[in-house]
Design a protein around this motif. Structure first.
Motif, PDB file in Angstrom:
ATOM      1  N   ASN A  36       0.817  -1.207   0.000  1.00 44.49           N
ATOM      2  CA  ASN A  36       0.000   0.000   0.000  1.00 44.49           C
ATOM      3  C   ASN A  36       0.855   1.262   0.000  1.00 44.49           C
ATOM      4  O   ASN A  36       0.468   2.279  -0.588  1.00 44.49           O
ATOM      5  N   ALA A  43       0.401   6.653  -6.893  1.00 48.52           N
ATOM      6  CA  ALA A  43      -0.650   7.653  -7.008  1.00 48.52           C
ATOM      7  C   ALA A  43      -0.079   9.059  -6.892  1.00 48.52           C
ATOM      8  O   ALA A  43      -0.483   9.972  -7.624  1.00 48.52           O
ATOM      9  N   LEU A 164     -12.347   4.002   2.074  1.00 51.14           N
ATOM     10  CA  LEU A 164     -11.416   3.932   0.950  1.00 51.14           C
ATOM     11  C   LEU A 164     -10.148   3.217   1.395  1.00 51.14           C
ATOM     12  O   LEU A 164      -9.722   3.344   2.544  1.00 51.14           O
ATOM     13  N   SER A 165      -9.528   2.489   0.477  1.00 54.46           N
ATOM     14  CA  SER A 165      -8.220   1.927   0.789  1.00 54.46           C
ATOM     15  C   SER A 165      -7.212   3.065   0.867  1.00 54.46           C
ATOM     16  O   SER A 165      -7.442   4.170   0.366  1.00 54.46           O
ATOM     17  N   GLN A 168      -6.233   4.367  -2.544  1.00 54.28           N
ATOM     18  CA  GLN A 168      -7.350   5.094  -3.142  1.00 54.28           C
ATOM     19  C   GLN A 168      -7.460   6.496  -2.568  1.00 54.28           C
ATOM     20  O   GLN A 168      -7.684   7.471  -3.300  1.00 54.28           O
ATOM     21  N   LEU A 171      -4.703   8.664  -3.922  1.00 53.49           N
ATOM     22  CA  LEU A 171      -4.932   8.976  -5.330  1.00 53.49           C
ATOM     23  C   LEU A 171      -6.021  10.030  -5.498  1.00 53.49           C
ATOM     24  O   LEU A 171      -5.877  10.971  -6.287  1.00 53.49           O
ATOM     25  N   LEU A 172      -7.119   9.887  -4.757  1.00 54.91           N
ATOM     26  CA  LEU A 172      -8.216  10.842  -4.861  1.00 54.91           C
ATOM     27  C   LEU A 172      -7.750  12.234  -4.489  1.00 54.91           C
ATOM     28  O   LEU A 172      -8.026  13.219  -5.199  1.00 54.91           O
TER      29      LEU A 172
END
Length: 274
Positions: A36, A43, A164-165, A168, A171-172
């Protein structure tokens, strides 16, 4: 050689992004899985961030799984700085956000990722150093950590599945950060052959049809439809013609499209006459 923080302070690595300010720091608080961390670094690289800080990673550091997951973003993992506490990791930052999906029983400003990114852009343009805290995969940020932040950032998600992971979430946020820059953004990967992508229909070897080209197509098509009897009865002809013409206008056809359609009509007519 991995960069380890000395006294909680260190010079940031060379940073990406645009707009003239310093991009925000990403602080992963007690991340659990090396994969992760690597995916979060990817990301970050996608959207112009490079300063990655880790607070007490569970599986130690360096981490081969983080290297493998990062792929071409490995330099961000290689440059990641390790801290024993959030206080040390954010010591020289002027403004810090905490990313969390859960409502908290504390009086603190809450921002969407878009609003948060714009606020960070504004502050970076004023010369402030900024950062965002992301919590561990299983539990997120605890309340004591959130109290160290100036505001909360949380995403609009389906309340039935709001979690959210870690990659994620990074990245968002990073995507919204890049969108908030003043400079126009290209889409996708720019290549030496076709350059960067742009929103809309890409016209490479053609151009939009002129009115004359459209009218030529309409004339040919309608003439053959008259001959075949498609535009009967006469009292309905005008309505049918308008419908056909509007269909082509909605397509936004190119000059190549017009030539192709004229060739299709001519081919069908030849076949019918043979």
């Amino acid at each position: 050689m991995r960069r380890k923080a000395a006294g909680g302070r260190s010079a940031p690595p060379e940073e990406g992004g645009s707009g003239g300010g310093t991009p925000p720091t990403v602080v992963l608080v007690k991340p659990q899985l090396g994969e992760n961390i690597g995916f979060a670094a990817r990301a970050m690289a996608n959207f112009g961030l490079s300063d990655l800080r880790l607070v007490s990673p569970r599986d130690g550091w360096p981490n081969q799984k983080a290297d493998a997951a990062a792929a071409v973003a490995a330099p961000i993992v290689e440059a990641a700085k390790i801290y024993a506490s959030v206080e040390d990791a954010t010591a020289e930052l002027n403004y810090v956000l905490a990313a969390t999906a859960r409502p908290r029983d504390m009086v603190k400003e809450v921002l969407s990722p878009e609003s948060a990114a714009l606020e960070l852009v504004r502050r970076s343009m004023r010369g402030e150093r900024t950062g965002v805290l992301f919590g561990a995969e299983q539990s997120g940020l605890d309340n004591d950590t959130i109290t160290l932040a100036d505001a909360i950032v949380t995403a609009p998600v389906d309340p039935r599945f709001a979690s959210l992971s870690l990659p994620q979430a990074v990245l968002l946020f990073a995507y919204e950060w890049l969108k908030g820059q003043d400079e126009p953004l290209s889409l996708g990967r720019a290549t030496s052959c076709d350059g960067p992508a742009a929103e809309g229909v890409a016209l490479t070897d053609t151009r939009p049809a002129t009115r004359a080209e459209l009218f030529g197509l309409f004339g040919q098509l309608e003439s053959e439809l008259d001959r075949s009897g498609f535009l009967k009865p006469p009292e309905k002809r005008a309505r049918i013609v308008r419908s056909i013409r509007n269909m082509f206008h909605r397509m936004g056809i190119t000059e190549q499209d017009a030539r192709t359609w004229r060739g299709i009509v001519a081919s069908l007519v030849r076949r019918d006459r043979d």
